[in-house]
Design a protein around this motif. Structure first.
Motif, short mmCIF file in Angstrom:
data_model
loop_
_atom_site.label_atom_id
_atom_site.label_comp_id
_atom_site.label_asym_id
_atom_site.label_seq_id
_atom_site.Cartn_x
_atom_site.Cartn_y
_atom_site.Cartn_z
N ARG A 14 7.90 2.89 1.00
CA ARG A 14 8.22 2.26 2.50
C ARG A 14 8.12 2.93 3.90
N LEU A 15 8.19 2.48 4.21
CA LEU A 15 7.07 3.20 6.06
C LEU A 15 7.85 2.38 6.03
N LYS A 16 9.29 3.20 7.47
CA LYS A 16 10.13 2.00 8.61
C LYS A 16 10.11 2.11 9.03
N THR A 17 10.01 2.06 10.95
CA THR A 17 9.62 2.57 11.42
C THR A 17 11.64 2.81 12.58
N PRO A 18 11.31 3.60 13.56
CA PRO A 18 12.71 4.32 13.61
C PRO A 18 13.46 2.72 13.86
N ARG A 86 -2.68 5.83 -7.27
CA ARG A 86 -1.99 5.34 -6.08
C ARG A 86 -0.85 5.09 -6.38
N VAL A 87 0.17 5.00 -5.36
CA VAL A 87 1.07 4.29 -5.05
C VAL A 87 1.19 3.26 -3.63
N GLY A 88 1.27 1.61 -3.99
CA GLY A 88 1.74 1.27 -3.09
C GLY A 88 2.43 1.56 -1.97
N ILE A 89 2.21 0.72 -0.89
CA ILE A 89 2.53 1.11 0.29
C ILE A 89 3.40 0.13 0.68
N TYR A 90 4.40 -0.79 1.66
CA TYR A 90 4.37 -1.38 2.46
C TYR A 90 5.06 -1.09 3.79
N PHE A 91 4.63 -1.09 4.86
CA PHE A 91 4.90 -0.98 6.30
C PHE A 91 6.01 -2.07 6.40
N LEU A 92 6.87 -1.72 7.49
CA LEU A 92 8.48 -2.41 7.86
C LEU A 92 8.54 -2.27 9.23
N GLU A 93 8.67 -3.17 10.26
CA GLU A 93 8.67 -3.53 11.31
C GLU A 93 10.09 -4.00 11.96
N THR A 94 11.32 -3.17 11.95
CA THR A 94 12.91 -4.05 11.63
C THR A 94 12.60 -5.45 12.65
N ARG A 99 12.99 -11.91 17.80
CA ARG A 99 11.79 -11.17 17.40
C ARG A 99 11.92 -10.77 16.39
N PRO A 100 11.15 -11.34 14.89
CA PRO A 100 11.05 -11.54 13.61
C PRO A 100 10.88 -9.93 12.80
N SER A 101 11.18 -8.87 11.60
CA SER A 101 10.75 -8.08 10.86
C SER A 101 9.02 -8.80 10.73
N LYS A 102 8.22 -7.57 10.74
CA LYS A 102 7.88 -7.69 10.03
C LYS A 102 6.56 -6.43 9.15
N VAL A 103 6.13 -6.96 7.98
CA VAL A 103 5.71 -6.54 6.89
C VAL A 103 5.20 -6.18 6.78
N VAL A 104 3.49 -4.95 6.31
CA VAL A 104 2.36 -4.91 6.54
C VAL A 104 1.74 -4.18 5.57
#
Length: 343
Positions: A14-18, A86-94, A99-104
């Motif tokens: 899980r890669l989340k923006t600060p 590979r390990v799957g990845i998801y990007f999270l913008e809170t 403004r809703p959160s986003k998952v890529v």
């Protein structure tokens, strides 16, 4: 020897923006691990159950890090198959306020998506098992992942293992030629305990009543009708639960749930959750606490209240995992919602 509570699915990086930053507003991400079924395994271990997570992970440093993370919570990782690249990845913008959160997602061709029939020894997986938990996410990854999901539930049922399924609908994932209803309407026939929100019932299973999911307001009579229709269409379900989220903004939600079984319909206490820290994993925190509650309490109302209280607390915790104890959940169930410092 204690009975095993097994969950089958994918753990991702899980890669989340600060904070509440947009993607690449600053050149950094907070790196942790998460994923629906892994979140359930971690929470069950936190509640003191003998939890095991079943998946496929590559034999590289990232796969090792994911396994170490699970083990740090006491999750049994011995049933994880080492395969793939590979390990799957998801990007999270809170999000915040309106403004809703986003998952890529970046999980195509992950180890579990490419795992094949025969990769798992189901006799070993379900040795001394009491429970299997799956979701509607894994069958959405690939045809082979869907096939493995069917293998898992059929193997569990053949061994007398209780099966729970969170019918999670993820529209961004169904890309391999099958629709969610084509797969999930068959998979649910092997499920004992169903977990969903209103969108999952509609888009994964095609079960609808006149429920408005956009208004932010709830009409509990509609959810009573929806749970009844679910159990009518799928009589194999012994318990059906529906989470009820009133989304006022990205920071403020109303939160409750309902449960139907052979004895009727129950509605939980409603929590007003303001200043949400992280709502990702909220449904998984409900599912794991429901499993614990169904096992720990004879009264199904108490089982439901435990699940709703645990998932309420998850909204205050960063990361996918619900890092709470049974005592913390029961304190909230008992009415201690003040948030005062405990000295």
């Amino acid at each position: 020897m204690s009975k095993k509570y097994v969950s089958f699915g994918e753990i991702m990086l899980r890669l989340k923006t600060p904070g509440n930053e947009r993607f690449f507003q600053s050149p950094s991400f907070e790196a942790t691990f998460g994923g629906g079924e892994a979140n359930v395994a971690v929470a069950l271990a936190n509640y003191g159950l003998d939890a095991a997570f079943v998946s496929a992970l590559p034999a590289n440093d990232i796969g090792e890090a994911a396994i170490r993370e699970l083990r740090s919570f006491g999750v049994d990782t011995s049933r994880i198959v080492r395969s793939g690249d590979r390990v799957g990845i998801y990007f999270l913008e809170t999000g915040a306020n309106q403004r809703p959160s986003k998952v890529v997602y970046d999980r195509a061709n992950s180890s579990i998506a490419n795992a094949k029939s025969g990769d798992f020894d189901w006799d070993f997986v379900f040795d001394n098992a009491r429970w299997l938990h799956i979701t509607g996410i894994t069958p959405a990854l690939s045809q082979s992942a869907a096939d493995l999901s069917f293998e898992a539930v059929k193997a569990a049922k053949a061994r007398g293992v209780t099966v729970s399924c969170d019918f999670n609908y993820r529209g961004k994932l169904w890309k391999y030629g099958k629709s969610a209803p084509e797969v999930m309407t068959e998979l649910v026939k092997y499920v004992d305990v169903g977990i969903a929100n209103e969108e999952d019932c509609q888009k994964s299973l095609g079960v609808t009543v006149d429920v408005d999911v956009e208004s932010g307001e709830l009409d509990t009579a509609k959810y009573e009708a929806l749970s009844a229709k679910m159990m009518e269409v799928y009589p194999n379900l012994s318990v059906m639960t529906i989470t009820l989220r009133e989304s006022k903004s990205a920071d403020r939600n109303g939160w409750s749930a309902c449960l139907r079984d052979e004895d009727g319909f129950r509605l939980s206490r409603r929590y007003e959750i303001t200043d949400i820290v992280d709502r990702v994993g909220g449904g998984d925190s409900f599912a794991s606490a429901l499993i614990y509650g169904l096992e720990a309490y004879e009264d199904r109302q108490e089982s439901l209240e435990f699940a709703v209280a645990a998932s309420c607390l998850k909204h205050s915790i960063l990361g996918d995992f619900n890092r709470v104890s049974v005592a913390e959940v029961t304190n909230l169930m008992g009415g201690d919602a003040s948030g005062r410092v405990q000295r």
